[in-house]
Design an enzyme around this catalytic site. Structure first.
Site, PDB file in Angstrom:
ATOM      1  N   GLU A 260       0.202  -1.825   0.004  1.00  0.00           N
ATOM      2  CA  GLU A 260       0.247   0.246   0.166  1.00  0.00           C
ATOM      3  C   GLU A 260       0.913   1.223   0.127  1.00  0.00           C
ATOM      4  O   GLU A 260       0.775   2.272  -0.476  1.00  0.00           O
ATOM      5  CB  GLU A 260      -1.093  -0.050   0.898  1.00  0.00           C
ATOM      6  CG  GLU A 260      -1.943  -0.963   1.290  1.00  0.00           C
ATOM      7  CD  GLU A 260      -2.955  -0.675  -0.172  1.00  0.00           C
ATOM      8  OE1 GLU A 260      -2.986   0.351  -0.593  1.00  0.00           O
ATOM      9  OE2 GLU A 260      -2.853  -1.575  -1.382  1.00  0.00           O
TER      10      GLU A 260
ATOM     11  N   CYS B   6     -15.817   3.558 -20.500  1.00  0.00           N
ATOM     12  CA  CYS B   6     -17.470   3.632 -20.066  1.00  0.00           C
ATOM     13  C   CYS B   6     -18.507   2.186 -20.440  1.00  0.00           C
ATOM     14  O   CYS B   6     -19.382   1.993 -20.036  1.00  0.00           O
ATOM     15  CB  CYS B   6     -18.259   4.710 -20.439  1.00  0.00           C
ATOM     16  SG  CYS B   6     -17.724   6.073 -19.547  1.00  0.00           S
TER      17      CYS B   6
ATOM     18  N   CYS C 106     -17.905  -0.909 -18.443  1.00  0.00           N
ATOM     19  CA  CYS C 106     -18.083  -0.284 -16.728  1.00  0.00           C
ATOM     20  C   CYS C 106     -18.974  -0.750 -16.283  1.00  0.00           C
ATOM     21  O   CYS C 106     -20.077  -0.556 -16.250  1.00  0.00           O
ATOM     22  CB  CYS C 106     -17.693   0.884 -16.802  1.00  0.00           C
ATOM     23  SG  CYS C 106     -17.833   1.819 -14.407  1.00  0.00           S
TER      24      CYS C 106
ATOM     25  N   CYS D 159     -23.695   6.195 -14.123  1.00  0.00           N
ATOM     26  CA  CYS D 159     -22.452   6.974 -13.541  1.00  0.00           C
ATOM     27  C   CYS D 159     -23.522   8.240 -14.393  1.00  0.00           C
ATOM     28  O   CYS D 159     -23.806   8.720 -15.303  1.00  0.00           O
ATOM     29  CB  CYS D 159     -21.502   6.074 -14.479  1.00  0.00           C
ATOM     30  SG  CYS D 159     -20.513   7.461 -14.470  1.00  0.00           S
TER      31      CYS D 159
HETATM   32  S1  SF4 Z   1     -17.534   5.498 -13.637  1.00  0.00           S
HETATM   33 FE1  SF4 Z   1     -18.561   6.256 -15.383  1.00  0.00          FE
HETATM   34  S2  SF4 Z   1     -16.781   7.736 -16.068  1.00  0.00           S
HETATM   35 FE2  SF4 Z   1     -15.688   6.209 -14.692  1.00  0.00          FE
HETATM   36  S3  SF4 Z   1     -15.788   4.387 -15.888  1.00  0.00           S
HETATM   37 FE3  SF4 Z   1     -17.364   4.020 -14.768  1.00  0.00          FE
HETATM   38  S4  SF4 Z   1     -18.923   5.121 -16.816  1.00  0.00           S
HETATM   39 FE4  SF4 Z   1     -17.452   5.603 -17.202  1.00  0.00          FE
END
Ligand code: SF4
Length: 356
Positions: free
Chosen positions: A39, A201, A204, A210
């Protein structure tokens, strides 16, 4: 945790199970010391860079006790090339404190861990999660980026109010069950999916709600640090060598820039003014300066001009001992050395520097 927090955590854990990193060396242990090493090294340094340093460090200092008993020079030598040397100095001090104050047992209370030198709240949380499975949030740079985008939180995370909101969000999403997998997952998402410049994204796992993604405003979050002018500082690094081709190294004061590291004597500092007198005296050959080196610190840029100087005899204020040492070409380093100095030593070692 509310329902979107539960959903967030569930998605992170599921993603981590399928796609996250599981084979990093520090993931194969629950030893708080080993996790602590990782860490600290991972603060400001990427995983791929850390792995060889982590392995080398633990080979040399496999236990907390070994670290506490080691000389600071040894610790800084193992850290050479990793940068941010205050981390190593604090880590060494903290290890001694754990031995002294906690009888060698790593404390389990977050307040006690966060009070150790060099361990902030997020690092303390990560160690306690991975070593003991405690229910705690973390908020490293990668996690800040994910949360700032997910909540479209305005402001620079270095500002106290913004950071405090991020901690609230981090708490809200951290699950009681599977906290280790969640923590590793959100770190991995920050490091590999929610990238600073071009976040991925479309793959993601938390993209479904988001806010930054919905508004196509990912680039706005987190807000950058308010820009400040980074001043230039200059120094002359004296490459003082003797007729055997050895270079004189000086140990820097224990705190401040490159604190405790071995370096070339400088002109332009208080000891530099003493060198100025030496350089102007008899029995000294000053060579042509080498090309400048620039090194960027957080608050300034240092411009270093290396200047070869051949001395027939040393001035009185230099005595070989704890503060000064002759470095033999290609020889073992006496302790930690900052990267620009290491580059100069390497270059010096490839040259024929012995006087006939
Ligand atoms: S958290 Fe939001 S901005 Fe980040 S990769 Fe995921 S969808 Fe995209």
């Amino acid at each position: 945790m509310n329902s979107s927090g539960t959903e967030f955590a569930t998605r992170v854990i599921r993603w981590h199970h399928l796609w996250g990193r599981h084979h990093l060396p520090w993931q194969q242990t629950q030893d708080p010391y080993r996790i602590w090493v990782s860490e600290i090294m991972l603060q400001q340094t990427q995983v791929a860079t850390v792995i060889p340093y982590f392995n080398r460090f633990l080979k040399a200092l496999p236990t907390l006790n070994d670290l506490a008993q080691a000389e600071l020079d040894e610790v800084l030598r193992l850290w050479t090339g990793l940068g941010y040397y205050a981390r190593a100095r604090h880590f060494h001090r903290a290890a001694r404190e754990v031995i002294k104050t906690h009888h060698g047992l790593f404390p389990e209370r977050i307040e006690e861990v966060a009070a150790l030198p060099g361990i902030g709240r997020s690092t303390a949380g990560a160690i306690l999660v991975f070593a003991f499975g405690h229910h705690l949030p973390i908020l490293d740079g990668n996690v800040k980026r994910v949360l700032a985008r997910w909540y479209a939180l305005p402001g620079w995370p270095g500002h106290r109010e913004v950071e405090s909101k991020l901690w609230q969000h981090a708490w809200r999403n951290t699950p009681q069950e599977g906290v280790g997998r969640y923590t590793q997952g959100i770190m991995d998402i920050g490091a590999t999916i929610c990238l600073r410049r071009a976040p991925l994204c479309e793959v993601c796992p938390v993209g479904w709600r988001c806010r930054a993604r919905r508004a196509s405003s990912q680039a706005l979050f987190p807000a950058p640090k308010p820009s400040h002018h980074r001043p230039l500082r200059t120094t002359t690094a004296l490459m003082i060598h003797n007729s055997r081709g050895e270079l004189l190294l000086e140990r820097r004061p224990p705190s401040g820039v490159w604190g405790g590291l071995w370096s070339l004597p400088e002109s332009g500092t208080s000891s530099g003014s003493r060198w100025q007198g030496v350089l102007e005296g008899p029995g000294v050959e000053v060579g042509c300066p080498w090309p400048e080196i620039r090194h960027t610190f957080s608050h300034f840029t240092l411009v270093i001009t290396p200047l070869p100087v051949h001395l027939k005899s040393l001035p009185k204020f230099v005595e070989e001992g704890p503060k000064w040492v002759w470095y033999r070409q290609g020889g073992e380093l006496p302790g930690g050395v900052a990267t620009p100095v290491l580059k100069l030593l390497k270059r010096w070692s490839t040259m024929d520097n012995e006087s006939p």
